[in-house]
Motif scaffolding. Structure first.
Motif, PDB file in Angstrom:
ATOM      1  N   THR A  96     -55.973  52.893  -8.519  1.00 54.15           N
ATOM      2  CA  THR A  96     -55.703  51.469  -8.632  1.00 54.15           C
ATOM      3  C   THR A  96     -54.231  51.251  -8.353  1.00 54.15           C
ATOM      4  O   THR A  96     -53.380  51.890  -8.977  1.00 54.15           O
ATOM      5  CB  THR A  96     -56.045  50.955 -10.044  1.00 54.15           C
ATOM      6  OG1 THR A  96     -57.397  51.310 -10.346  1.00 54.15           O
ATOM      7  CG2 THR A  96     -55.881  49.454 -10.128  1.00 54.15           C
ATOM      8  N   VAL A  97     -53.922  50.350  -7.419  1.00 54.62           N
ATOM      9  CA  VAL A  97     -52.536  50.095  -7.038  1.00 54.62           C
ATOM     10  C   VAL A  97     -52.043  48.859  -7.775  1.00 54.62           C
ATOM     11  O   VAL A  97     -52.674  47.807  -7.741  1.00 54.62           O
ATOM     12  CB  VAL A  97     -52.410  49.887  -5.513  1.00 54.62           C
ATOM     13  CG1 VAL A  97     -50.978  49.573  -5.131  1.00 54.62           C
ATOM     14  CG2 VAL A  97     -52.907  51.107  -4.772  1.00 54.62           C
ATOM     15  N   PHE A  98     -50.912  49.016  -8.452  1.00 51.04           N
ATOM     16  CA  PHE A  98     -50.253  47.903  -9.116  1.00 51.04           C
ATOM     17  C   PHE A  98     -48.978  47.596  -8.349  1.00 51.04           C
ATOM     18  O   PHE A  98     -48.153  48.475  -8.142  1.00 51.04           O
ATOM     19  CB  PHE A  98     -49.904  48.251 -10.569  1.00 51.04           C
ATOM     20  CG  PHE A  98     -51.105  48.412 -11.437  1.00 51.04           C
ATOM     21  CD1 PHE A  98     -51.736  47.313 -11.962  1.00 51.04           C
ATOM     22  CD2 PHE A  98     -51.614  49.666 -11.715  1.00 51.04           C
ATOM     23  CE1 PHE A  98     -52.858  47.451 -12.758  1.00 51.04           C
ATOM     24  CE2 PHE A  98     -52.729  49.823 -12.504  1.00 51.04           C
ATOM     25  CZ  PHE A  98     -53.347  48.709 -13.030  1.00 51.04           C
ATOM     26  N   PHE A  99     -48.833  46.341  -7.917  1.00 48.53           N
ATOM     27  CA  PHE A  99     -47.635  45.955  -7.190  1.00 48.53           C
ATOM     28  C   PHE A  99     -46.550  45.630  -8.197  1.00 48.53           C
ATOM     29  O   PHE A  99     -46.673  44.710  -8.992  1.00 48.53           O
ATOM     30  CB  PHE A  99     -47.925  44.766  -6.275  1.00 48.53           C
ATOM     31  CG  PHE A  99     -48.846  45.122  -5.158  1.00 48.53           C
ATOM     32  CD1 PHE A  99     -48.385  45.815  -4.060  1.00 48.53           C
ATOM     33  CD2 PHE A  99     -50.186  44.796  -5.220  1.00 48.53           C
ATOM     34  CE1 PHE A  99     -49.240  46.177  -3.030  1.00 48.53           C
ATOM     35  CE2 PHE A  99     -51.059  45.142  -4.200  1.00 48.53           C
ATOM     36  CZ  PHE A  99     -50.564  45.835  -3.109  1.00 48.53           C
ATOM     37  N   GLU A 100     -45.475  46.392  -8.144  1.00 50.68           N
ATOM     38  CA  GLU A 100     -44.376  46.220  -9.072  1.00 50.68           C
ATOM     39  C   GLU A 100     -43.249  45.472  -8.384  1.00 50.68           C
ATOM     40  O   GLU A 100     -43.096  45.538  -7.180  1.00 50.68           O
ATOM     41  CB  GLU A 100     -43.865  47.584  -9.538  1.00 50.68           C
ATOM     42  CG  GLU A 100     -44.921  48.415 -10.218  1.00 50.68           C
ATOM     43  CD  GLU A 100     -44.458  49.841 -10.453  1.00 50.68           C
ATOM     44  OE1 GLU A 100     -43.462  50.250  -9.841  1.00 50.68           O
ATOM     45  OE2 GLU A 100     -45.106  50.533 -11.234  1.00 50.68           O
ATOM     46  N   GLY A 101     -42.449  44.795  -9.164  1.00 50.80           N
ATOM     47  CA  GLY A 101     -41.272  44.156  -8.611  1.00 50.80           C
ATOM     48  C   GLY A 101     -41.303  42.659  -8.771  1.00 50.80           C
ATOM     49  O   GLY A 101     -42.226  42.061  -9.321  1.00 50.80           O
TER      50      GLY A 101
END
Length: 129
Positions: A96-101
């Motif tokens: 699962t990819v979590f977009f950080e920032g």
């Protein structure tokens, strides 16, 4: 793109001896690499020994924004025991990819923000100076 390293004391079809295992017994292990992308699935064929063979699977080089869960262990590695005549064993990895920032503005949003700040600066300079 995900890369998996499969290590086993049983023979892996298409594998080769592992020479990166410490303690110098890499000749006893076979290794294979499996590269997958998106919703791809893959399999390897392992010939087990008489008493059964452990197959170790580890996912290589994941970014910190990727959370990995698998059905044969925890995190980015796991193991499956293969028994002679026992049929196929499986291990499912789910990333699962979590977009950080911080979200950023495009060029038009940045231009509007610059004009608003310039306008507020002019008003403030005229009032307080």
């Amino acid at each position: 793109d995900s890369s998996f390293k499969i290590t086993s004391m049983g023979e892996i079809t298409g594998g080769s001896p592992c020479f990166d295992i410490p303690a110098g017994n890499g000749n006893d292990y076979d290794c294979a690499m499996l590269s997958l992308y998106g919703d791809d699935s893959g399999s390897v064929l392992v010939t087990p020994s008489d008493g059964g063979t452990m197959v170790y699977i580890s996912e290589m080089g994941q970014d910190s924004s990727v959370e990995t869960d698998n059905s044969c262990g925890g995190g980015s590695s796991g193991s499956v025991e293969i028994m002679p005549g026992g049929g196929a064993a499986s291990c499912t990895f789910t990333n699962t990819v979590f977009f950080e920032g911080i979200p950023t503005l495009n060029q038009y949003g940045m231009a509007i923000l610059a004009l608003l700040m310039l306008g507020v600066g002019f008003v403030g300079f005229r009032r307080f100076a």
